[in-house]
Design an enzyme around this catalytic site. Structure first.
Site, PDB file in Angstrom:
ATOM      1  N   ASP A 232       0.776  -1.100  -0.038  1.00  0.00           N
ATOM      2  CA  ASP A 232       0.198  -0.065  -0.046  1.00  0.00           C
ATOM      3  C   ASP A 232       0.988   1.290  -0.130  1.00  0.00           C
ATOM      4  O   ASP A 232       2.321   1.123  -0.087  1.00  0.00           O
ATOM      5  CB  ASP A 232      -1.045   0.215   1.068  1.00  0.00           C
ATOM      6  CG  ASP A 232      -2.234   0.497   0.877  1.00  0.00           C
ATOM      7  OD1 ASP A 232      -2.143   1.661   0.264  1.00  0.00           O
ATOM      8  OD2 ASP A 232      -3.513   0.245   1.304  1.00  0.00           O
TER       9      ASP A 232
ATOM     10  N   ASP B 251       2.680   1.670  -5.238  1.00  0.00           N
ATOM     11  CA  ASP B 251       1.461   2.231  -5.919  1.00  0.00           C
ATOM     12  C   ASP B 251       0.966   1.077  -6.876  1.00  0.00           C
ATOM     13  O   ASP B 251       1.895   0.606  -7.785  1.00  0.00           O
ATOM     14  CB  ASP B 251       1.697   3.536  -6.622  1.00  0.00           C
ATOM     15  CG  ASP B 251       0.494   3.899  -7.257  1.00  0.00           C
ATOM     16  OD1 ASP B 251      -0.574   3.674  -7.347  1.00  0.00           O
ATOM     17  OD2 ASP B 251       0.691   5.327  -7.964  1.00  0.00           O
ATOM     18  N   PHE B 252      -0.242   0.508  -6.389  1.00  0.00           N
ATOM     19  CA  PHE B 252      -0.712  -0.576  -7.357  1.00  0.00           C
ATOM     20  C   PHE B 252      -1.108  -0.192  -8.585  1.00  0.00           C
ATOM     21  O   PHE B 252      -1.312  -1.051  -9.574  1.00  0.00           O
ATOM     22  CB  PHE B 252      -1.805  -1.245  -6.704  1.00  0.00           C
ATOM     23  CG  PHE B 252      -2.914  -0.312  -6.164  1.00  0.00           C
ATOM     24  CD1 PHE B 252      -3.587   0.606  -7.115  1.00  0.00           C
ATOM     25  CD2 PHE B 252      -3.427  -0.714  -5.010  1.00  0.00           C
ATOM     26  CE1 PHE B 252      -4.794   1.276  -6.452  1.00  0.00           C
ATOM     27  CE2 PHE B 252      -4.644   0.101  -4.346  1.00  0.00           C
ATOM     28  CZ  PHE B 252      -5.452   0.828  -5.210  1.00  0.00           C
TER      29      PHE B 252
ATOM     30  N   HIS C  75     -13.757  -1.631  -5.941  1.00  0.00           N
ATOM     31  CA  HIS C  75     -15.064  -0.654  -5.901  1.00  0.00           C
ATOM     32  C   HIS C  75     -14.820   0.584  -5.675  1.00  0.00           C
ATOM     33  O   HIS C  75     -15.526   1.377  -6.058  1.00  0.00           O
ATOM     34  CB  HIS C  75     -16.150  -1.352  -4.781  1.00  0.00           C
ATOM     35  CG  HIS C  75     -15.815  -0.858  -3.408  1.00  0.00           C
ATOM     36  ND1 HIS C  75     -16.627  -0.724  -2.368  1.00  0.00           N
ATOM     37  CD2 HIS C  75     -14.458  -0.629  -2.799  1.00  0.00           C
ATOM     38  CE1 HIS C  75     -16.041  -0.181  -1.409  1.00  0.00           C
ATOM     39  NE2 HIS C  75     -14.773  -0.429  -1.484  1.00  0.00           N
TER      40      HIS C  75
END
Length: 355
Positions: A223, A243-244, A262
């Site tokens: 994260d 950072d994904f 979501h």
């Protein structure tokens, strides 16, 4: 129980139109109910005051009147009493004939030190979330994100730059993760994996629960740096600041996205899935923990409320099983099965593999 992925048939006859539900005319009761719903902002505000001031933590030591509470939390007695009586009317606090107040079972969840605490969630909703509500009509009419219209910046950028808001948001996410972790662990068997990469896993609440319940499983937590700085995970867990959207650690045979997809619209969600797909080996599994949007609102009110929250705060949305299947396919993944949990908010574990 496993829910199969929905399929369609080209030869299936069109569904017959459904009649709208019929409601009796309750007369004056309808006006009273609508008025009560419209006053929901007062309840949110009163809950926010109690959560911000730590009223429940004081009342955990015993019943107390408004004067005593005010002295403990640094407030004025009369306005505090008036606000807290709103919570009495809603069954959050109990009021005795001598004017003292105590916690009901609902009020107990405003404490900061109990399992299942909702204090963080109330502080986030009554504070930073609520500021976006006045901009929602414009967002509905003209598009865009209500929060960005109201605050002039994206939600995640906003909280990242404001320590108090970030703390409230992280507390809300930690509270939610703690409530949901047991449901996920009970529903899904992680024992067949060797190395689980939790992508966007916050401070590691869910990952910690999974690792504790699954001896021999190694974990990686990814994260943002300011988030993993507060991580509390079992010894030996690899913690990665990153950072994904730009990259995901390789070497996992399972990748977990819990309550991440979501948060984003289809384009950004696909980007996150692409990064996961790039990191995954041909035999790896992707696990997405999210709620399934019901076809009819009455079948999942909690999911409907969460979908409205996403509309208020960000570009994200809740999705149906069919929509998840299409999203996975666009990232080179195949939805294999959907494992339901007993979560009251409709969480499932969606299992996907490289196509």
């Amino acid at each position: 129980m496993v829910v199969p992925t929905p399929t369609t048939s080209a030869t299936a006859p069109p569904a017959a139109p459904q009649p709208p539900p019929q409601f009796p005319d309750p007369g004056a009761d309808a006006a009273a109910r609508l008025s009560r719903l419209a006053d929901g902002y007062l309840v949110t505000a009163a809950l926010y005051v109690a959560a911000e001031l730590g009223v429940a933590d004081v009342l955990a030591r015993g019943a107390c009147d408004a004067d005593g509470l005010a002295a403990e939390v640094g407030a004025r007695p009369e306005p505090l009493r008036r606000v807290l009586r709103v919570l009495v009317a809603e069954g959050v606090l109990a009021e005795f004939p001598d004017g003292t107040l105590s916690l009901t079972p609902s009020g107990r969840l405003l404490r900061s030190d109990v399992p299942g605490s909702l204090r963080g969630a109330v502080r986030a909703r009554g504070g930073v979330y609520a500021t976006a509500a006045p901009a929602l009509p414009d967002a509905v009419r003209e598009g865009g994100v209500a929060f960005e219209r109201a605050r002039g910046e994206a939600f995640f950028d906003h909280v990242a730059r404001r320590p108090a808001d970030l703390a409230a948001f992280q507390a809300a996410m930690a509270d939610r993760s703690a409530r949901e972790a047991a449901d996920v662990v009970a529903a899904y068997d992680f024992g067949r994996f060797r190395r689980l990469v939790d992508v966007g896993g916050g401070t590691g609440v869910l990952l910690s629960a999974i690792l504790t319940a699954t001896p021999g499983l190694a974990g990686v937590l990814l994260d943002r740096g300011e988030v993993v700085a507060g991580a509390r995970v079992p010894e030996g867990t690899e913690v990665v600041a990153g950072d994904f959207f730009t990259g995901v650690p390789t070497g996992g045979d399972a990748y977990l996205l819990s309550r991440v997809v979501h948060d984003w619209d289809d384009a950004d969600a696909r980007c996150i899935l692409d990064r996961c797909r790039e990191a995954m080996g041909p035999a790896a599994t992707l696990l997405v923990v999210d709620a399934l949007l019901p076809e009819r609102a009455a079948d999942g009110p909690a999911v409907i409320r969460m979908d409205a929250t996403m509309l208020l705060l960000a570009t994200g949305r809740e999705r149906t099983a069919r929509e998840f299947g299409g999203l996975f396919a666009s990232a080179g993944l195949t939805l294999r099965r959907i494992v339901p949990t007993t979560s009251p908010v409709g969480l499932v574990v969606l299992e996907a593999t490289p196509a």
